[in-house]
Design an enzyme around this catalytic site. Structure first.
Site, short mmCIF file in Angstrom:
data_model
loop_
_atom_site.label_atom_id
_atom_site.label_comp_id
_atom_site.label_asym_id
_atom_site.label_seq_id
_atom_site.Cartn_x
_atom_site.Cartn_y
_atom_site.Cartn_z
N CYS A 88 48.01 49.87 96.58
CA CYS A 88 47.98 48.71 95.89
C CYS A 88 46.27 48.21 95.25
CB CYS A 88 48.10 47.35 96.64
SG CYS A 88 49.92 47.28 97.15
N ASP A 89 45.27 49.13 96.08
CA ASP A 89 43.72 48.80 95.69
C ASP A 89 43.18 49.73 95.61
OD1 ASP A 89 41.59 46.88 95.15
OD2 ASP A 89 41.31 47.06 97.55
N MET A 90 43.46 50.99 94.65
CA MET A 90 42.98 52.13 94.32
C MET A 90 41.70 51.69 93.20
SD MET A 90 42.30 55.15 94.38
CE MET A 90 43.89 55.52 95.41
N THR A 107 41.88 44.72 93.37
CA THR A 107 40.50 44.43 92.86
C THR A 107 40.82 44.23 91.14
OG1 THR A 107 39.63 45.91 94.39
CG2 THR A 107 38.39 45.54 92.32
#
Length: 138
Positions: free
Chosen positions: A68-70, A103
């Protein structure tokens, strides 16, 4: 447990990973990168990072999890390998109720998030955005 606390205090123990984040790499000077890589930073490095990141996500997806937050801050280059760090946004692939952690600038646009939530292809989108920022440096 601290004196006076009713519940035990939880904590997270994480492996120390020395190295440089991909965010550092995309902001470093040509001289710093030449020292790190033994030559110029190029698209071949970006492709290699992409393959390694996708390998890590393939493992998570096989476990039924989404990252989810690469983003460049969450990948550390050390030696001849990488480590994906900051697993705080991970969720089960079938989780459609938990708040999304991501992000801005790396996650899909808001209408897509609102309509579909996060899926396997969302992780692929975040990898693409991460590699795009590195490719702009190459």
């Amino acid at each position: 447990q601290e004196p006076g606390e009713a519940e035990p205090t939880g904590y997270i123990v994480m492996e120390y990973v020395g190295g440089r984040s991909l965010d550092w790499i995309r902001r470093a000077s040509d001289e710093e990168l030449a020292h790190l890589f033994g030559g110029a930073f190029g698209i071949g490095h970006v492709i290699t990072y992409g393959c390694k990141i996708l390998g890590a996500l393939e493992y998570l997806h096989a476990q039924g999890l989404l990252y989810c937050d690469m983003k460049p801050d969450n990948v550390i280059h050390y030696g001849r390998d990488i480590k994906v760090i900051d697993l705080g946004a991970i969720r089960r692939t079938d989780d459609r109720t938990s708040s999304l952690v991501y992000t801005s600038g790396y996650a899909p646009p808001k209408p897509e998030r609102d309509e579909r939530g996060f899926h396997l292809d969302t992780d692929l989108y975040t990898v693409g955005k991460t590699l795009e920022t590195l490719a702009a440096r190459a």
